[in-house]
Design a protein around this motif. Structure first.
Motif, short mmCIF file in Angstrom:
data_model
loop_
_atom_site.label_atom_id
_atom_site.label_comp_id
_atom_site.label_asym_id
_atom_site.label_seq_id
_atom_site.Cartn_x
_atom_site.Cartn_y
_atom_site.Cartn_z
N GLU A 28 -11.39 9.74 -0.99
CA GLU A 28 -10.86 9.17 -2.25
C GLU A 28 -10.66 10.23 -3.35
O GLU A 28 -11.60 11.19 -3.18
CB GLU A 28 -12.36 8.34 -2.02
N GLY A 48 -5.52 2.52 6.61
CA GLY A 48 -5.45 2.39 4.98
C GLY A 48 -4.40 2.50 4.17
O GLY A 48 -3.67 1.89 4.25
N HIS A 102 -0.40 5.98 2.92
CA HIS A 102 -1.62 4.95 4.27
C HIS A 102 -1.05 6.15 5.55
O HIS A 102 -0.39 6.56 5.41
CB HIS A 102 -0.91 3.89 4.05
N ASN A 128 -7.32 7.00 1.67
CA ASN A 128 -5.83 7.01 1.98
C ASN A 128 -5.89 8.64 1.81
O ASN A 128 -6.40 9.78 2.37
CB ASN A 128 -5.80 6.77 0.67
N ASP A 153 -8.58 1.42 -2.52
CA ASP A 153 -8.91 1.23 -0.54
C ASP A 153 -8.69 0.90 -0.01
O ASP A 153 -9.33 -0.16 -0.32
CB ASP A 153 -9.22 3.01 -0.33
N THR A 154 -8.47 0.51 1.78
CA THR A 154 -8.70 -0.45 1.79
C THR A 154 -8.74 0.35 3.71
O THR A 154 -8.16 1.55 3.99
CB THR A 154 -6.83 -0.86 2.80
N PRO A 155 -9.60 -0.53 4.30
CA PRO A 155 -9.81 -0.03 6.01
C PRO A 155 -9.08 -0.36 6.81
O PRO A 155 -10.03 -0.33 7.94
CB PRO A 155 -11.47 -0.45 5.53
N ASP A 156 -8.05 -1.51 6.83
CA ASP A 156 -8.49 -2.56 7.61
C ASP A 156 -6.87 -1.93 8.27
O ASP A 156 -6.04 -0.36 7.74
CB ASP A 156 -7.77 -3.75 6.94
N PRO A 189 -13.12 3.03 4.08
CA PRO A 189 -10.84 2.70 3.15
C PRO A 189 -11.37 4.66 2.70
O PRO A 189 -12.18 4.99 1.82
CB PRO A 189 -11.45 2.18 2.24
N ARG A 219 0.67 -0.96 0.29
CA ARG A 219 -0.26 -0.45 0.33
C ARG A 219 0.62 0.98 0.07
O ARG A 219 1.83 1.18 -0.07
CB ARG A 219 -0.57 0.03 1.42
#
Length: 591
Positions: free
Chosen positions: A378, A323, A309, A359, A330-333, A357, A306
């Protein structure tokens, strides 16, 4: 009530001299989740690629960032200042007092100098998509900006860049990687080499002599690699420039050298950066670079690649990432990495009100056990203005048989009154009219080096129920003890009774109450701003009390008001030796 300075936007700042994190291990439970903090100021705009800097242990400072819209894809940049108060969980906008203000930007870096209450901001991208290399200093007491620049055209100075990583160690500002014009021009032909700059001094010279210098990587290693061929190949590779990564700097303890951990980002010309890397600062000022590879177990938890983040250190041996833009958007973890066990932990799936999610978000630690997340977005879609908190439990190193908790008493922790069964102790005078004050043993030890040594050491007082102290000022003792137990002080009363403020300052100094001393210095400084005391008079007092931080602030006021040209009335009323000393102080320390 908390410390509420009159006409002062900062309120209560609970900062210690070293700005060290609590020495603790972070434990992640099954129910550890992000929770949204409601009530964000309506005028605080959503943004990405801003800076969020910890100021002491109770406040965060937000600066800059940018946003775009679907109808206007061109980025709009910001240069506003916002303070997050960790006690009230509220945002407040701060208005600079001077005429100079840094140009709006995103993708910059910022660090806090606790010794002089300064915020340093470097680089970023402007509204014209120009990569900036300007260096700005914000005086957090006066909220006045000052720009620093090269003294000559031949002075070493970093190129304009964005997406860099920075950290502060022993008063030196370090800058690592980032996108430069060189990367834009040469990136298509292959990777560019990583550059590390430092702004400071290689010796103990005054700050006026500080400058930029380049740092070199003199050692490279690989950890966690089962393939000897791959390991030797990585060792022989020069460190490549990293863009849009995030890093966490962990200060030294008995097991870990001062180390910057960097995860993710983009390698110029090579796409996603698949490595977790560490850059350990060696005693000679060079760095040891290590690639930390994932193990071979199929059950091992490991974050996806990623960039853009968020990342921050928490405790003394852990950092959090969240993120970013991954291989599938985009990732929410959220992951927590323990640098001693070399293990990643994935937080349970976000709750209903967890961060979406995104960035370009930022993370910052608060009071050693919490992480604050703000903003992100986003592209051309949504830019968030929400604030989330992640509360992590911490275990003392003493439970694991180590002795690296030397700083555990540096910061007053009111929760001790709730978490520990305390024992009452009576403090009284051994001479003159008796005074009686009931105190808690644990609270005294946690807030005072003097009482910590007395009550936890091999002294008679450690087994007594009453401590009798000679020549104890009743009013000053009550003020100091009230601060320890309740975290309150009547600032307005102190401003109107500077003699009492002096008595409290002397006793707090004798008792080793370092955070309280910083607060008292700020009250003295507020008295100076209100015209209740002369700047050079306060400077003489600060010198007498060995309060270097307060003396520097007095000289900043003096320099702004008079400069180096002393008017005739000062020449008549001041000792010539003092005039010369002030001139030298101003010339060496402030110009």
């Amino acid at each position: 009530k908390r410390y509420s300075f009159i006409d002062d936007p900062w309120g209560w700042l609970d900062a210690d001299d070293d700005n060290e994190p609590l020495q603790s291990n972070v434990t992640v439970g099954d129910k550890t989740q992000w929770k949204e903090i409601v009530g964000t100021a309506q005028t605080l705009r959503g943004r990405c690629s801003h800076s969020l800097t910890s100021i002491g242990n109770s406040c965060l400072l937000l600066f800059g960032g940018g946003y775009a819209t679907e109808s206007d894809p061109q980025f709009h940049h910001l240069n506003d200042l916002w303070l997050f108060n960790g006690i009230t969980a509220k945002w407040n906008q701060l208005e600079p007092t001077g005429e100079l203000i840094p140009p709006a930007r995103r993708g910059h870096v910022a660090e806090y100098y606790p010794e002089q209450d300064l915020l340093m901001v470097f680089g970023g991208m402007s509204n014209e998509d120009e990569l900036l290399n300007d260096l700005w200093i914000l005086d957090l007491m006066t909220l006045e900006w000052e720009q620093l620049g090269p003294k000559t055209n031949r002075t070493l100075w970093p190129s304009g860049c964005r997406g860099s990583i920075s950290f502060l160690h022993n008063g030196t500002f370090y800058l690592l990687g980032g996108e430069t014009k060189r990367d834009r021009d040469q990136g298509r032909e292959g990777p560019t080499l990583l550059e590390i700059f430092a702004f400071g001094s290689m010796s103990d010279s005054p700050k006026g002599d500080w400058k930029w210098y380049k740092c070199s990587i003199t050692e490279c290693d690989v950890e966690g690699c089962e393939s000897l061929v791959q390991s030797e190949l990585l060792k022989s590779m020069p460190a490549c420039n990293i863009l849009y990564a995030s890093g966490a700097f962990l200060r030294s303890d008995e097991e870990l050298a001062p180390t910057l951990f960097v995860f993710g980002g983009i390698l110029v010309g090579n796409g996603f950066n698949p490595f977790l890397q560490s850059f350990s600062l060696k005693t000679d000022g060079t760095f040891r670079h290590v690639y930390i590879l994932r193990g071979g177990s199929s059950n091992e938890v490991y974050p996806n690649f990623r960039y853009f983040h968020g990342c921050c250190a928490i405790g003394s041996s852990d950092f959090v990432i969240a993120g970013g833009i991954g291989p599938h958007g985009d990732t929410p973890d959220t992951f927590v990495y323990n640098t001693k066990r070399k293990v990643w932990t994935l937080l349970s799936p976000p709750a209903q009100h967890g961060p979406a999610p995104r960035n370009g978000l930022t993370l910052a630690p608060l009071d050693g056990t919490q992480v604050i997340l703000f903003g992100g977005g986003e592209y051309q879609s949504a830019y968030f203005r929400d604030t989330h908190v992640l509360k992590l439990s911490c275990e003392d190193h003493s439970k694991h048989g180590t002795s690296s908790d030397n700083h555990q008493h540096d910061v007053p922790r009111p929760h001790l009154l709730q978490d520990v069964k305390v024992t009452n102790l009576v403090i009284s005078r051994s001479d003159g009219p008796p005074i009686v004050k009931v105190a808690h043993v644990k609270t005294l030890s946690a807030n005072s080096e003097y009482f910590q040594r007395m009550l936890e050491g091999p002294f008679l007082e450690s087994a007594m129920k009453e401590i009798r102290l000679p020549e104890l000022d009743p009013s000053a003792a009550s003020t100091c003890l009230d601060y320890m137990h309740q975290g309150v002080i009547d600032v307005e009363h102190m401003l109107n009774h500077l003699d009492q403020l002096d008595s409290v300052f002397c006793l707090a100094d004798m008792w080793g109450m370092r955070p309280f001393l910083r607060l008292l210095e700020d009250i003295f400084y507020t008295a100076l701003r209100k015209g209740k005391i002369d700047d050079l008079e306060l400077f003489e007092y600060a010198k007498m009390r060995h309060a270097k931080r307060l003396a520097m602030k007095c000289l900043r006021v003096f320099k702004a008001r008079i400069g180096l040209n002393f008017p005739p009335d000062y020449q008549r009323n001041l000792d010539p030796a003092l005039i010369q000393e002030v001139k030298e102080y101003v010339e060496v320390s402030l110009l």
